[in-house]
Motif scaffolding. Sequence first.
Motif, PDB file in Angstrom:
ATOM      1  N   THR A 154       0.815  -1.205   0.000  1.00 39.45           N
ATOM      2  CA  THR A 154       0.000   0.000   0.000  1.00 39.45           C
ATOM      3  C   THR A 154       0.855   1.264   0.000  1.00 39.45           C
ATOM      4  O   THR A 154       0.493   2.262  -0.605  1.00 39.45           O
ATOM      5  N   MET A 155       2.004   1.189   0.672  1.00 34.34           N
ATOM      6  CA  MET A 155       2.879   2.364   0.721  1.00 34.34           C
ATOM      7  C   MET A 155       3.369   2.745  -0.669  1.00 34.34           C
ATOM      8  O   MET A 155       3.537   3.919  -0.985  1.00 34.34           O
ATOM      9  N   ALA A 156       3.581   1.735  -1.513  1.00 36.67           N
ATOM     10  CA  ALA A 156       4.038   2.017  -2.870  1.00 36.67           C
ATOM     11  C   ALA A 156       2.988   2.834  -3.629  1.00 36.67           C
ATOM     12  O   ALA A 156       3.322   3.727  -4.401  1.00 36.67           O
ATOM     13  N   ILE A 157       1.715   2.543  -3.369  1.00 35.96           N
ATOM     14  CA  ILE A 157       0.648   3.296  -4.031  1.00 35.96           C
ATOM     15  C   ILE A 157       0.693   4.753  -3.587  1.00 35.96           C
ATOM     16  O   ILE A 157       0.539   5.680  -4.391  1.00 35.96           O
ATOM     17  N   LEU A 158       0.931   4.943  -2.297  1.00 35.32           N
ATOM     18  CA  LEU A 158       1.045   6.295  -1.742  1.00 35.32           C
ATOM     19  C   LEU A 158       2.152   7.070  -2.461  1.00 35.32           C
ATOM     20  O   LEU A 158       1.970   8.217  -2.875  1.00 35.32           O
ATOM     21  N   ILE A 159       3.277   6.421  -2.636  1.00 34.82           N
ATOM     22  CA  ILE A 159       4.407   7.097  -3.280  1.00 34.82           C
ATOM     23  C   ILE A 159       4.093   7.386  -4.746  1.00 34.82           C
ATOM     24  O   ILE A 159       4.396   8.465  -5.255  1.00 34.82           O
ATOM     25  N   ILE A 160       3.421   6.429  -5.408  1.00 35.82           N
ATOM     26  CA  ILE A 160       3.056   6.667  -6.804  1.00 35.82           C
ATOM     27  C   ILE A 160       2.122   7.873  -6.911  1.00 35.82           C
ATOM     28  O   ILE A 160       2.280   8.726  -7.784  1.00 35.82           O
ATOM     29  N   GLY A 161       1.173   7.977  -5.971  1.00 39.53           N
ATOM     30  CA  GLY A 161       0.279   9.135  -5.952  1.00 39.53           C
ATOM     31  C   GLY A 161       1.062  10.432  -5.815  1.00 39.53           C
ATOM     32  O   GLY A 161       0.821  11.405  -6.543  1.00 39.53           O
ATOM     33  N   LEU A 162       2.033  10.435  -4.923  1.00 40.11           N
ATOM     34  CA  LEU A 162       2.854  11.637  -4.718  1.00 40.11           C
ATOM     35  C   LEU A 162       3.668  11.975  -5.966  1.00 40.11           C
ATOM     36  O   LEU A 162       3.823  13.137  -6.329  1.00 40.11           O
ATOM     37  N   MET A 163       4.157  10.918  -6.635  1.00 45.54           N
ATOM     38  CA  MET A 163       4.919  11.142  -7.875  1.00 45.54           C
ATOM     39  C   MET A 163       4.039  11.787  -8.944  1.00 45.54           C
ATOM     40  O   MET A 163       4.444  12.720  -9.629  1.00 45.54           O
ATOM     41  N   PHE A 164       2.814  11.283  -9.071  1.00 47.92           N
ATOM     42  CA  PHE A 164       1.884  11.879 -10.026  1.00 47.92           C
ATOM     43  C   PHE A 164       1.644  13.333  -9.687  1.00 47.92           C
ATOM     44  O   PHE A 164       1.581  14.192 -10.567  1.00 47.92           O
ATOM     45  N   ALA A 165       1.518  13.612  -8.402  1.00 47.78           N
ATOM     46  CA  ALA A 165       1.269  14.985  -7.978  1.00 47.78           C
ATOM     47  C   ALA A 165       2.405  15.893  -8.426  1.00 47.78           C
ATOM     48  O   ALA A 165       2.169  16.969  -8.985  1.00 47.78           O
TER      49      ALA A 165
END
Lengths: 343, 264
Positions: A154-165
């Motif tokens: 789940t943490m990887a998804i969080l980081i991917i979201g931040l990268m998109f941001a």
Amino acid sequence: MLHSQKYVLPLVLLFLGVLFLGFLNISLGSVNIPFKDVFASIFNLEVSKETWRYIIVEYRLPKAITAIITGSGLAISGLLMQTLFRNPLAGPYVLGLSSGASLGVAIVIMGASIFGGVFAGVLLSKWSLVIASSLGSLLVLMAVILASIKLRDTMAILIIGLMFASLTAAVVSVLSYFSPAAQLQQYIFWSFGSLGDLSWNEVGILTIFWLVGLALAMSCIKNLDTLLLGEQYAKSLGVSIKRNRFVIIIATSLLAGSITAFAGPIAFVGLAVPHLIRQVIPVNNHQILVPAVILGGAALMLICDIAAQLPGQEYTLPINAITSLIGAPVVIWLLVRKRKFLF
Amino acid sequence: MEKSQQHSILKTTNLDIGYSTKAKKTIIAKAIDIEVNQGELVAVIGVNGVGKSTFLRTLSGVQDALQGEVLVKHQKIKQIDSLELASLISLVLTEQPISKNLSVFELVALGRQPYTNWIGRLGKNDLRQIKKALQHVGIEDLQNKKCYELSDGQLQKVLIARAIAQNTPLVILDEPTTHLDLYHKAYVLKLLKKLTRKTNKAIVFASHEINLAIQLCDKIILMQPNKVSTGSPRELLESGAFSSVFPEGLIVFDKASASFKIKP
């Protein structure tokens, strides 16, 4: 139900608070309208002046409803994200949804001037902004869902979201650099957020998204509690992590995406309201937390909107700034007073 | 012999554990045959990296076996659906990112999740089970505390109470004694022993506390790089299995006192 009975009173108080603030919100504005006529307009009775009825029914009422939907929807998205990621810093922004929406709008407003020609006229209507920001959120959402299917962590998804941001923020910067002042200003105005521009039709569409989002959130209310123990424990209690994660992400995207589309990127509410509620009602059970956060978000947004429209004045301040101006000191004060970051 | 078969809670037949990717299989341990019965306290012992956690994950159905079967109450674990499995096996895990803002009561109450309705409403029976679990572990006075206020030892007891509230015939614990001082290590293991006697649950735990396990457990599963031996502490003692647990030279097994000693 011995355990949750003690939380009924705070919930009832919150509900009454939202009702009161809603009425206050409708009563106040640049034009002074007596309470009697505000009531009369809402309940379709005899009103002293027809213009007053128009102001109430066509402007203030939809604005108040938008405030309630926006506040509660963003607050619930924040709660869902914080529980899913077990991270107190999570909010609807972390999935990159608002950034996606901003990118869509930036491309429409500023891209139109850069690419010029035929686009310019067609693209700048209000609906095109709504569609662009929805498409932007949707695009980021699809990427996040694809990631959540592929990734176990789940943490990887969080980081991917931040990268998109940060990706979308970068594209927006590049666009702003090349675009003329007028377009830049239009984009900035959109990014201030606004609750007041919605017609009844638009409020209706927003309400449908809101209801679906809330229903999805409700459907995993029990599993949200389990997620507080971490994914391995949740699994051992018979909870399907993948399915719940999927439902939670969809619910958040629907709520945050549709709200950003209609009201602009409103910061802070999603992150702060769950913390405010946890400070006031010390509970982790989502049976209590979900309704409390819905009511708390609605109340905060109504207060912010009242503050933004400065009674008796012509001006309306940007709602996006007001939410942080009012909310941030409250959160800081609560944290300092309790000396404990509750999560 | 027949009697014990009736009360078999957990059984493995010719079990291979490890990880498999598309490219290759990594076998960690082969051909494990164990049986755990009602009311037994069983320790899984072995050096770091020998595969205790993998073994426990396979036993609890979190991870698939490479070969062979895990049988829970005579049913193949792969064929049990996740909610039913939650009423058969409960877990106590260390190092999980649990929200420390939960109160002790809330955390223990989460053990009732598989039995509550869609909204998670606690019924009379749920409240009774929670109370019983708090009593069994002796933490009734802690129930209104928040988890961040607890010491490591107290938190471990709370996590055990949560597993008890889940009311399963089998409880699996992964290293429940790490981070605890010697007193609390002994306390927790004694508590597990007491629980097996009082509730007739089968309890399987991984631990590095060989000396304590030898004194307390009904059965020990000794994991070594090339073989897995099981038996009562006495059986393993007599077969000399303990003497090859650690690499030679530093620590030796002293048969007379049935404990490990540092080589003088």
